[in-house]
Design an enzyme around this catalytic site. Sequence first.
Site, PDB file in Angstrom:
ATOM      1  N   ALA A   1       1.305  -0.995   0.157  1.00  0.00           N
ATOM      2  CA  ALA A   1      -0.140   0.188  -0.289  1.00  0.00           C
ATOM      3  C   ALA A   1       0.861   1.620   0.184  1.00  0.00           C
ATOM      4  CB  ALA A   1      -0.885  -0.060   1.026  1.00  0.00           C
TER       5      ALA A   1
ATOM      6  N   GLY B   1       0.398   4.080  -1.915  1.00  0.00           N
ATOM      7  CA  GLY B   1      -0.294   5.166  -1.277  1.00  0.00           C
ATOM      8  C   GLY B   1      -0.297   6.544  -2.562  1.00  0.00           C
TER       9      GLY B   1
ATOM     10  N   ASN C   1      -5.886   4.350 -14.602  1.00  0.00           N
ATOM     11  CA  ASN C   1      -6.014   3.438 -13.821  1.00  0.00           C
ATOM     12  C   ASN C   1      -7.950   3.193 -12.701  1.00  0.00           C
ATOM     13  OD1 ASN C   1      -5.692   1.971 -11.182  1.00  0.00           O
ATOM     14  ND2 ASN C   1      -4.086   2.514 -10.615  1.00  0.00           N
TER      15      ASN C   1
ATOM     16  N   CYS D   1      -6.972   0.649  -8.775  1.00  0.00           N
ATOM     17  CA  CYS D   1      -5.936   0.569  -7.127  1.00  0.00           C
ATOM     18  C   CYS D   1      -7.117   0.298  -6.176  1.00  0.00           C
ATOM     19  CB  CYS D   1      -5.945   2.198  -7.513  1.00  0.00           C
ATOM     20  SG  CYS D   1      -5.017   2.200  -5.220  1.00  0.00           S
TER      21      CYS D   1
ATOM     22  N   LYS E   1      -7.103   0.215 -17.323  1.00  0.00           N
ATOM     23  CA  LYS E   1      -6.516  -0.827 -16.978  1.00  0.00           C
ATOM     24  C   LYS E   1      -8.067  -1.554 -15.140  1.00  0.00           C
ATOM     25  CE  LYS E   1      -3.260  -2.422 -13.137  1.00  0.00           C
ATOM     26  NZ  LYS E   1      -1.563  -2.641 -13.011  1.00  0.00           N
TER      27      LYS E   1
ATOM     28  N   ILE F   1      -4.823  -7.613 -14.321  1.00  0.00           N
ATOM     29  CA  ILE F   1      -5.720  -7.456 -13.330  1.00  0.00           C
ATOM     30  C   ILE F   1      -4.686  -5.936 -12.693  1.00  0.00           C
ATOM     31  CG2 ILE F   1      -7.448  -8.909 -13.130  1.00  0.00           C
ATOM     32  CD1 ILE F   1      -5.863 -10.060 -11.023  1.00  0.00           C
ATOM     33  N   ASN F   2      -5.620  -5.168 -11.516  1.00  0.00           N
ATOM     34  CA  ASN F   2      -4.475  -4.986 -10.585  1.00  0.00           C
ATOM     35  C   ASN F   2      -4.075  -5.576  -9.419  1.00  0.00           C
ATOM     36  OD1 ASN F   2      -3.315  -2.810  -8.785  1.00  0.00           O
ATOM     37  ND2 ASN F   2      -4.636  -1.258 -10.368  1.00  0.00           N
TER      38      ASN F   2
ATOM     39  N   GLY G   1      -0.804 -10.005 -13.679  1.00  0.00           N
ATOM     40  CA  GLY G   1      -0.809 -11.033 -12.482  1.00  0.00           C
ATOM     41  C   GLY G   1       0.138 -12.117 -11.918  1.00  0.00           C
TER      42      GLY G   1
END
Lengths: 268, 303
Positions: B71, B73, B126, B129, B164, B189-190, B241
């Site tokens: 994370a 950020g 994006n 997130c 994305k 994927i994210n 991924g």
Amino acid sequence: MKMFLETLKMCKAEIVKVVKEAEGIKSLLLETSIEKPIPGQFVMVWVPGFEEIPISPSMYERNVLRLTVATVGETTRKIHSLKPGERLFIRGPYGRGFNLDEKGNFLLIAGGYGAAPIIYALHELRKKGKNVAYIIGARSKDKLLFVSEARKFNAEVYIATDDGSLGFKGSAVEVAEKLIAKYDNVLACGPERMLYKIMLKCLELGVKCQISIERYIKCGIGICGSCVLDPKGLRVCSDGPVFYAEELANTEFGKYYTYPPGIKKPIE
Amino acid sequence: MVNLKVSISKLKLKTPILLASGVLGSSYSTINRVIRETRIGAIVTKSFTWEPRVGYNTPIVAYTKAGIVNAVGLTNPGYRALKEILGNIVKNDVPIVVSIAASTSKEYAEIASFAEENGADAVELNLSCPHVKGHGLEIGQDPEYVGKIVHEVRSVLKIPVIVKLGLTDRIVDSALKAEKAGADAVSAINSIRSVVIDVYARKPILSNIYGGLSGPAIHPIAVRVVFDLYKNIEIPIIGIGGVTDWVDAVEFFLAGASAVAIASVIAIKGLKVIDEIIKGIEEYMDKEGFQKISELVGLAHGN
């Protein structure tokens, strides 16, 4: 060598002893299962409820890691308040440490709490039977680190204080500049302005010089981009934190400091 | 002779491997280093937002047996810094895709225009997130909103628009809406929203509590998503991924990806892994008798 992913694992570390090293600087001796760090490598230290910060150990001996910490912010103040029996959480070790296998004798130069990785390097160099001198600089004599420890390891010790309360009155750089030519290797850690001058001097004299530098390390594993040195794109946490002088030349090192989110601050 | 070149809309890639957004893509100097030292096909920058973002307090990464949870950020200097960053990149024929994380369609469009004006070869929106409120996953799981954002960006831009998407139940619907609104490609994927708790600290490790899981654990999930997307959309798919070696990359091609992006494996194995993966794909194609990546794309769907 452990698998890299394993070094990401948070290890609990119990404080076995707290030692006051100098004014505002304490050492914590921690029992931990992390791999033995190479001097100059660092560990990420997490105090739950506070931040996780990079610290370069000042000693490692049989599962006991010594962290020497100055109070610079909330997390380090919290660390100073901890007592034996309490815990910290550690992952690592990370990064590239000092190469202690270089040939010849070593001049070790430390400024302030930059003495931590330097004294650890001194232990390991002496164990290898290398000839070592230790220059320690600080604002005043009550802030000097590891003077008797260096002597105990039979290193030649030079002291510099800004106020002249002990040793040479002036900076470690001034002492170092007269000695560098006599050595094959220099290892240095301390304020960036000092390190920059040492880098230039070593490049001028052709002395092999390894410098441990500081940037804003957040992830510790080379992904977040917080500690990058422009323009070469060196990541301090994983390409360093120890660099040869040639690698640091022509970078932002000594000139400015880039920290998230990309702000440049000049080095005073 | 094996040909590794691929096209994603108007983008021409020397190799089918992209640097995914998030790793090493926040400063011109690390981007230049990846271009200089590897055979990377394209680079997707770290996501740029309207205002500068310092990112979260540490810890920003946590270990699990299955991979890394992060994370960070969305740390970035704000989109205005793109002028200087893009100006300092030495492309050497490697397309630069600017990733954008905004909170409204208007912001997405304005940042995209600014990126285009300053030399971006494509933008990646994006919309996924996993750990920043108002900057991602909530958007990506609303197909109507995805369509609206893509439409707005598409209408002001000449360069390709990549969307994305992250793992949600409605990812196929969102991809269909994006395609209909004029998206040129979909990345999927994210990382996947996760929590890691230290049993001795008895607290979540990440300061943000929630982070995104990446690494081998998410690879079969990503392959499933790419497989489903391929059945439903016509535009190219970039598979992302948990790719750690060439086998994972080839699996993505077979599922329907036209190119593959990698990220967290670089933290584990270093930059050299990029060329190892590319070499592995090359050898596989040579031994198995394939000349072009396009021959592999979607092959697992065969009759």
